[in-house]
Scaffold this motif. Structure first.
Motif, PDB file in Angstrom:
ATOM      1  N   ARG A   1       0.825  -1.205   0.000  1.00 29.28           N
ATOM      2  CA  ARG A   1       0.000   0.000   0.000  1.00 29.28           C
ATOM      3  C   ARG A   1       0.868   1.268   0.000  1.00 29.28           C
ATOM      4  O   ARG A   1       0.585   2.223  -0.735  1.00 29.28           O
ATOM      5  N   LYS A   2       1.919   1.274   0.806  1.00 30.05           N
ATOM      6  CA  LYS A   2       2.771   2.460   0.880  1.00 30.05           C
ATOM      7  C   LYS A   2       3.584   2.670  -0.393  1.00 30.05           C
ATOM      8  O   LYS A   2       4.171   3.738  -0.586  1.00 30.05           O
ATOM      9  N   GLU A   3       3.624   1.634  -1.265  1.00 32.82           N
ATOM     10  CA  GLU A   3       4.403   1.732  -2.505  1.00 32.82           C
ATOM     11  C   GLU A   3       3.516   2.109  -3.706  1.00 32.82           C
ATOM     12  O   GLU A   3       4.001   2.122  -4.837  1.00 32.82           O
ATOM     13  N   ARG A   4       2.218   2.396  -3.435  1.00 33.97           N
ATOM     14  CA  ARG A   4       1.338   2.730  -4.549  1.00 33.97           C
ATOM     15  C   ARG A   4       0.483   3.962  -4.238  1.00 33.97           C
ATOM     16  O   ARG A   4      -0.699   4.022  -4.573  1.00 33.97           O
ATOM     17  N   THR A   5       1.079   4.936  -3.609  1.00 31.41           N
ATOM     18  CA  THR A   5       0.369   6.174  -3.282  1.00 31.41           C
ATOM     19  C   THR A   5       0.006   6.913  -4.574  1.00 31.41           C
ATOM     20  O   THR A   5       0.748   6.858  -5.570  1.00 31.41           O
ATOM     21  N   GLY A   6      -1.141   7.587  -4.518  1.00 32.89           N
ATOM     22  CA  GLY A   6      -1.592   8.308  -5.704  1.00 32.89           C
ATOM     23  C   GLY A   6      -2.014   7.396  -6.829  1.00 32.89           C
ATOM     24  O   GLY A   6      -2.080   7.822  -7.989  1.00 32.89           O
TER      25      GLY A   6
END
Length: 337
Positions: free
Chosen positions: A12-17
């Motif tokens: 999740r933190k690697e796919r912001t935006g």
């Protein structure tokens, strides 16, 4: 989540935006924010399933039902949830009674166990009533699905998911001399059939209302497996008599079928049950409908819809073709007994 572009597992933190941090490409659906927990790879798999491996076209409504099918509420979970939340206050009460030195610890434990057991016994006796009161529906409404999934997909990729067709287009005009009419009040079904060229293959007219049907031709009626739909089909049959009318998707077609989508709304009112066409329903079908159950014809995948139409056309041809009737009577092309 698997990135639809580089096939890497992205946290999740690697796919912001809504952009993959590994390949830097944007994707359409964030499963943590999108209805039904959908993501791009899941939608593509659903599209392939609806296409049946032969490129069949489908509508957003069919995609919505296909995506929501695995998210339907299990009525039995309502009983388990009630058992837990009804038991918790009694356990908490006994705990504070022991902490406050109102009762001895051993008495508190025994009392808590007895109260929890009593709750389980009472709810077990009410289990059938509770299960039968739970309504079952797709957990996300269609408009929300359209906004969060279909429109978002178009915004990112420039077109709907592969194979999807819009439901707002004009239905094809009938030929000069159509052989059959197909009546369905659900536009999504008619759009799916038109997109897969059923009207050309069987030379039939697709209609939303009975007055749109050409005179004299046999009629196929596609509708939900529900009380209102069965009354609609009965009115159509009476209004179009004496021409042949083939009614498709009776309740018996979805009872006990694992692949069928079965939903449940409020139980019908007594006057609705009284108006049910009892002469065409078995007792099992009537009881199923009386429990508020129904199955939408729009939830059928394209391959199943096409098979229903093929079967209906074959039934009509057998009914109106004297040569085929005689062949059936003598068992033509059947194994001798």
């Amino acid at each position: 989540m698997i990135c639809p572009h580089c096939n890497q597992n992205v946290l999740r933190k690697e796919r912001t935006g809504r952009r993959c941090s590994k390949c830097r490409q944007a994707f359409a659906l964030e499963p943590k924010e999108t209805v039904l927990g959908l993501h791009d790879v899941r939608v593509r798999k659903l599209s392939e399933q609806l296409g049946d491996g032969r490129g069949l076209r489908y509508t957003p409504t069919q995609l919505w039902y296909a995506a929501g099918r695995t998210r339907l509420r299990d009525p039995r979970s309502r009983v388990s949830t009630l058992r837990f939340w009804v038991s918790v206050p009694f356990v908490v009460l006994c705990f504070f009674a022991v902490v406050g030195h109102l009762i001895r610890p051993v008495f508190g434990i025994v009392l808590a166990v007895l109260l929890v057991v009593a709750v389980q016994v009472v709810l077990s006796g009410l289990r059938g009533r509770i299960v039968n009161s739970v309504q079952i529906r797709v957990p996300a409404d269609y408009n929300t699905f359209q906004r969060q999934v279909t429109q978002r997909w178009i915004d990112v990729y420039g077109s709907p998911p592969f194979g999807a067709v819009g439901e707002q287009g004009v239905l094809p005009r009938p030929g000069a001399r159509p052989r059959f009419g197909l009546l369905c009040p659900d536009r999504s079904v008619l759009v799916c059939l038109a997109a897969n060229d059923v009207h050309r293959r069987h030379d039939l007219v697709l209609a939303e209302r009975a007055e749109q049907l050409p005179p004299g031709v046999p009629v196929i009626v596609l509708h939900d497996a529900s009380l209102p739909a069965l009354r609609f089909a009965e009115q159509v049959r009476d209004g179009l008599a004496p021409r042949p009318v083939v009614n498709q998707l009776a309740p018996r077609a979805v009872l006990g079928k694992g692949a069928a989508l079965r939903l449940r709304g409020p139980a019908p009112r007594p006057e609705e049950l009284a108006a049910a066409p009892r002469n065409t329903l078995s007792q099992e079908e009537f009881d199923w409908l009386a429990g508020g159950w129904w199955s939408p014809v729009a939830a059928l995948p394209p391959a199943r819809l096409l098979a229903l139409v093929d079967k209906a056309v074959d039934r009509i041809e057998q009914a109106i073709d004297p040569d085929r009737r005689r062949a059936r009577a003598v068992g033509f092309l059947t194994w001798p007994t």
